[in-house]
Design a protein around this motif. Structure first.
Motif, PDB file in Angstrom:
ATOM      1  N   GLU A  56       0.828  -1.201   0.000  1.00 22.40           N
ATOM      2  CA  GLU A  56       0.000   0.000   0.000  1.00 22.40           C
ATOM      3  C   GLU A  56       0.866   1.257   0.000  1.00 22.40           C
ATOM      4  OE1 GLU A  56      -3.567   1.585  -0.552  1.00 22.40           O
ATOM      5  OE2 GLU A  56      -3.369  -0.536  -0.021  1.00 22.40           O
ATOM      6  N   GLY A  57       0.566   2.158  -0.930  1.00 23.77           N
ATOM      7  CA  GLY A  57       1.287   3.423  -0.993  1.00 23.77           C
ATOM      8  C   GLY A  57       2.552   3.398  -1.821  1.00 23.77           C
ATOM      9  N   MET A  58       2.971   2.221  -2.287  1.00 25.52           N
ATOM     10  CA  MET A  58       4.186   2.131  -3.105  1.00 25.52           C
ATOM     11  C   MET A  58       3.856   2.487  -4.553  1.00 25.52           C
ATOM     12  SD  MET A  58       6.075  -1.293  -1.639  1.00 25.52           S
ATOM     13  CE  MET A  58       6.910  -1.466  -3.216  1.00 25.52           C
ATOM     14  N   ALA A  59       4.533   3.492  -5.089  1.00 25.39           N
ATOM     15  CA  ALA A  59       4.254   3.932  -6.458  1.00 25.39           C
ATOM     16  C   ALA A  59       4.652   2.889  -7.488  1.00 25.39           C
ATOM     17  CB  ALA A  59       4.995   5.243  -6.734  1.00 25.39           C
ATOM     18  N   THR A  60       5.580   1.987  -7.129  1.00 30.60           N
ATOM     19  CA  THR A  60       6.113   1.019  -8.093  1.00 30.60           C
ATOM     20  C   THR A  60       5.436  -0.345  -8.012  1.00 30.60           C
ATOM     21  OG1 THR A  60       7.861   0.483  -6.492  1.00 30.60           O
ATOM     22  CG2 THR A  60       8.389   2.097  -8.197  1.00 30.60           C
ATOM     23  N   ARG A  61       4.354  -0.462  -7.253  1.00 28.70           N
ATOM     24  CA  ARG A  61       3.751  -1.787  -7.094  1.00 28.70           C
ATOM     25  C   ARG A  61       3.077  -2.277  -8.378  1.00 28.70           C
ATOM     26  NH1 ARG A  61      -1.710  -1.408  -3.409  1.00 28.70           N
ATOM     27  NH2 ARG A  61      -2.833   0.162  -4.633  1.00 28.70           N
ATOM     28  N   ASN A  62       2.742  -1.365  -9.290  1.00 22.07           N
ATOM     29  CA  ASN A  62       2.157  -1.764 -10.568  1.00 22.07           C
ATOM     30  C   ASN A  62       3.196  -1.857 -11.684  1.00 22.07           C
ATOM     31  OD1 ASN A  62      -0.537  -1.900  -9.647  1.00 22.07           O
ATOM     32  ND2 ASN A  62      -0.728   0.325  -9.794  1.00 22.07           N
ATOM     33  N   SER A  63       4.441  -1.588 -11.360  1.00 22.21           N
ATOM     34  CA  SER A  63       5.488  -1.614 -12.398  1.00 22.21           C
ATOM     35  C   SER A  63       6.653  -2.488 -11.960  1.00 22.21           C
ATOM     36  CB  SER A  63       5.948  -0.180 -12.713  1.00 22.21           C
ATOM     37  OG  SER A  63       6.338   0.487 -11.516  1.00 22.21           O
ATOM     38  N   ASP A  64       7.562  -1.935 -11.146  1.00 26.47           N
ATOM     39  CA  ASP A  64       8.774  -2.665 -10.786  1.00 26.47           C
ATOM     40  C   ASP A  64       8.515  -3.866  -9.881  1.00 26.47           C
ATOM     41  OD1 ASP A  64       9.889  -0.616 -12.193  1.00 26.47           O
ATOM     42  OD2 ASP A  64      10.787   0.394 -10.470  1.00 26.47           O
ATOM     43  N   PHE A  65       7.409  -3.833  -9.131  1.00 28.27           N
ATOM     44  CA  PHE A  65       7.125  -4.920  -8.181  1.00 28.27           C
ATOM     45  C   PHE A  65       5.735  -5.506  -8.402  1.00 28.27           C
ATOM     46  CE2 PHE A  65      10.288  -2.199  -6.109  1.00 28.27           C
ATOM     47  CZ  PHE A  65      11.299  -3.124  -5.919  1.00 28.27           C
ATOM     48  N   VAL A  66       5.343  -5.561  -9.656  1.00 28.16           N
ATOM     49  CA  VAL A  66       4.006  -6.080  -9.956  1.00 28.16           C
ATOM     50  C   VAL A  66       3.912  -7.576  -9.645  1.00 28.16           C
ATOM     51  CG1 VAL A  66       4.443  -6.665 -12.383  1.00 28.16           C
ATOM     52  CG2 VAL A  66       2.151  -5.981 -11.667  1.00 28.16           C
TER      53      VAL A  66
END
Length: 275
Positions: A152-162
């Motif tokens: 939650e709140g991580m900007a990269t959760r849909n890209s670098d850490f999907v």
């Protein structure tokens, strides 16, 4: 620059530069024998965009281009003793490059990778949360759109850490399915290269397969802490228009190569002549 803003859209030029480099090198190498002069020219064609991408800075895309160069040189073919010698020379220069050219943030990423308990509320926070998310997912996951998330709140959760997000919501089964999907892409890509009607198609198929599979391998390795964070998206899955367009263009080229059949179905391209 890593990004160009065009109106309300952002464009990542390195995604298209990688594809253009592979096409250019395949076209040049297919018309030449793998002699020292040609090898130097082809390597220079790879080195220029690789260094420009590295300066952006974008280490992940640079590593993908290096992998594509290596795969295409093996397929050309360049003698393994030459590639081994170059590899040994590069490894010998790694300490010097690390001391002089590696920026502070990348040093910190490497330090966090080597010491998972380093700065858990600072530079090590993201990777710890990724680890928690994968652990929370279990076998079947917590369900799509779960109310709470370790990411939650991580900007990269849909890209670098999907991958970690998928693992948390859909579980180990979904992450293994993604690994299997990339294994299938690698298998089919190399089969297309093996059955290509000419050397250009063969080299291009090897290069594009590498561009599709290696980013997936790096992304998965980063998410399960087998490789330092590089900020590379998961092809076909991560949020990002440039990456999706470039990946789909690569698949289109692979399918185009697969649709070209040898003049005679019983013939097979050996890299030098029809037999």
């Amino acid at each position: 620059r890593r990004w160009f803003v065009v109106g309300s859209y952002s464009l990542q030029p390195s995604e298209f530069a990688r594809l253009a480099t592979v096409i250019t090198v395949a076209a040049l190498a297919s018309r030449r024998e793998s002699r020292p002069r040609s090898f130097l020219l082809v390597s220079l064609l790879f080195a220029v965009p690789t260094l420009l991408i590295l300066v952006e800075p974008d280490l992940g895309s640079s590593l993908v281009l290096v992998a594509a160069w290596l795969a295409m040189m093996v397929a050309w073919p360049v003698p393994l003793r030459v590639l081994s010698g170059l590899g040994a020379a590069v490894l010998a220069l790694v300490p010097l490059a690390f001391a002089l050219a590696v920026p502070a943030y990348q040093r910190e990423r490497l330090a966090v990778f080597l010491d998972p308990d380093r700065d858990p509320l600072g530079s090590g926070f993201t990777l710890r949360q990724v680890e928690v998310a994968l652990g929370n997912g279990g076998l079947a996951g917590r369900g799509l759109g779960a109310a709470s998330s370790a990411l939650e709140g991580m900007a990269t959760r849909n890209s670098d850490f999907v991958l970690a997000q998928i693992g948390e919501q859909l579980g180990l089964a979904a992450t293994l399915a993604i690994v299997l999907a990339f294994a299938v892409i690698a298998w089919r890509g190399l089969e297309i290269a093996d059955a290509a009607p000419n050397r250009f198609g063969q080299l291009l198929a090897v290069g594009i397969t590498t561009l599709l599979v290696v980013p997936g391998m790096l992304h998965i390795a980063v998410n399960v802490r087998l490789f330092p964070a590089t900020g590379i998206p998961l092809p076909f899955v991560s949020l990002g228009g440039s990456a999706i367009v470039a990946a789909c263009a690569g698949v289109g080229l692979l399918l185009s190569i697969a649709s070209r059949q040898p003049p005679n179905p019983t013939e097979r391209w050996t890299g030098a002549r029809w037999e």
